[in-house]
Design a protein around this motif. Structure first.
Motif, mmCIF file in Angstrom:
data_model
loop_
_atom_site.group_PDB
_atom_site.id
_atom_site.type_symbol
_atom_site.label_atom_id
_atom_site.label_comp_id
_atom_site.label_asym_id
_atom_site.label_seq_id
_atom_site.Cartn_x
_atom_site.Cartn_y
_atom_site.Cartn_z
ATOM 1 N N GLU A 47 22.420 36.517 26.139
ATOM 2 C CA GLU A 47 22.234 37.273 24.899
ATOM 3 C C GLU A 47 21.839 38.715 25.183
ATOM 4 O O GLU A 47 22.281 39.636 24.495
ATOM 5 N N ARG A 48 21.023 38.927 26.200
ATOM 6 C CA ARG A 48 20.628 40.285 26.576
ATOM 7 C C ARG A 48 21.854 41.059 27.076
ATOM 8 O O ARG A 48 22.030 42.232 26.767
ATOM 9 N N GLU A 49 22.712 40.384 27.813
ATOM 10 C CA GLU A 49 23.905 41.037 28.332
ATOM 11 C C GLU A 49 24.920 41.358 27.239
ATOM 12 O O GLU A 49 25.719 42.281 27.387
ATOM 13 N N ILE A 50 24.900 40.618 26.141
ATOM 14 C CA ILE A 50 25.767 40.953 25.005
ATOM 15 C C ILE A 50 25.441 42.357 24.522
ATOM 16 O O ILE A 50 26.332 43.182 24.299
ATOM 17 N N THR A 51 24.157 42.653 24.380
ATOM 18 C CA THR A 51 23.725 43.981 23.943
ATOM 19 C C THR A 51 24.187 45.049 24.928
ATOM 20 O O THR A 51 24.702 46.093 24.529
ATOM 21 N N SER A 52 24.034 44.788 26.214
ATOM 22 C CA SER A 52 24.478 45.742 27.243
ATOM 23 C C SER A 52 25.991 45.926 27.197
ATOM 24 O O SER A 52 26.496 47.043 27.329
ATOM 25 N N TYR A 53 26.715 44.842 26.995
ATOM 26 C CA TYR A 53 28.179 44.894 26.926
ATOM 27 C C TYR A 53 28.618 45.761 25.743
ATOM 28 O O TYR A 53 29.487 46.621 25.890
ATOM 29 N N ILE A 54 28.014 45.550 24.589
ATOM 30 C CA ILE A 54 28.362 46.346 23.403
ATOM 31 C C ILE A 54 28.095 47.812 23.658
ATOM 32 O O ILE A 54 28.917 48.680 23.341
ATOM 33 N N ARG A 55 26.959 48.120 24.250
ATOM 34 C CA ARG A 55 26.613 49.511 24.571
ATOM 35 C C ARG A 55 27.646 50.135 25.509
ATOM 36 O O ARG A 55 28.087 51.266 25.302
ATOM 37 N N ARG A 56 28.055 49.393 26.545
ATOM 38 C CA ARG A 56 29.057 49.912 27.487
ATOM 39 C C ARG A 56 30.401 50.146 26.806
ATOM 40 O O ARG A 56 31.064 51.159 27.048
ATOM 41 N N MET A 57 30.800 49.226 25.948
ATOM 42 C CA MET A 57 32.078 49.373 25.246
ATOM 43 C C MET A 57 32.056 50.573 24.296
ATOM 44 O O MET A 57 33.032 51.317 24.192
ATOM 45 N N GLN A 59 30.164 53.258 24.640
ATOM 46 C CA GLN A 59 30.153 54.445 25.489
ATOM 47 C C GLN A 59 31.559 54.738 26.017
ATOM 48 O O GLN A 59 32.007 55.881 26.001
ATOM 49 N N ALA A 60 32.264 53.716 26.451
ATOM 50 C CA ALA A 60 33.632 53.903 26.948
ATOM 51 C C ALA A 60 34.538 54.418 25.839
ATOM 52 O O ALA A 60 35.370 55.305 26.069
ATOM 53 N N SER A 61 34.364 53.901 24.643
ATOM 54 C CA SER A 61 35.168 54.343 23.512
ATOM 55 C C SER A 61 34.915 55.820 23.201
ATOM 56 O O SER A 61 35.852 56.581 22.960
ATOM 57 N N VAL A 64 36.635 58.010 25.836
ATOM 58 C CA VAL A 64 38.083 58.086 25.626
ATOM 59 C C VAL A 64 38.388 59.003 24.460
ATOM 60 O O VAL A 64 39.302 59.822 24.517
ATOM 61 N N GLU A 65 37.626 58.900 23.373
ATOM 62 C CA GLU A 65 37.853 59.733 22.190
ATOM 63 C C GLU A 65 37.612 61.209 22.465
ATOM 64 O O GLU A 65 38.295 62.066 21.921
ATOM 65 N N ASN A 66 36.641 61.510 23.316
ATOM 66 C CA ASN A 66 36.261 62.904 23.584
ATOM 67 C C ASN A 66 37.031 63.522 24.733
ATOM 68 O O ASN A 66 36.881 64.695 25.022
ATOM 69 N N ARG A 67 37.829 62.727 25.399
ATOM 70 C CA ARG A 67 38.563 63.222 26.556
ATOM 71 C C ARG A 67 39.672 64.171 26.117
ATOM 72 O O ARG A 67 40.475 63.855 25.247
#
Length: 69
Positions: A47-57, A59-61, A64-67
């Motif tokens: 469950e803790r890693e779900i939060t980290s995963y969402i944050r990483r996704m 950030q990646a988004s 990509v949008e700002n590139r």
């Protein structure tokens, strides 16, 4: 998370399902992208890693949008 991503299809009926599952004593979580992340030793770790995963996704988004091309 109740927001809709710009890549999601038009609104429709969505059914909630348990994202964390246990297999042979190890825990995994399912993503919207259809991947299974893990294994984790405990449900709390997953469950803790779900939060980290969402944050990483997110950030990646943003990256990509700002590139600039």
């Amino acid at each position: 998370m109740f927001g809709q991503r710009h890549i999601d299809p038009a609104p429709g009926t969505h059914y909630r399902s348990e994202r964390v599952s246990a297999v042979n004593g190890q825990y995994f979580f399912a993503t919207r992208e259809g991947t299974l992340e893990g294994p984790f030793f405990t449900r709390v770790d997953a469950e803790r890693e779900i939060t980290s995963y969402i944050r990483r996704m997110q950030q990646a988004s943003r990256l990509v949008e700002n590139r600039a091309f």
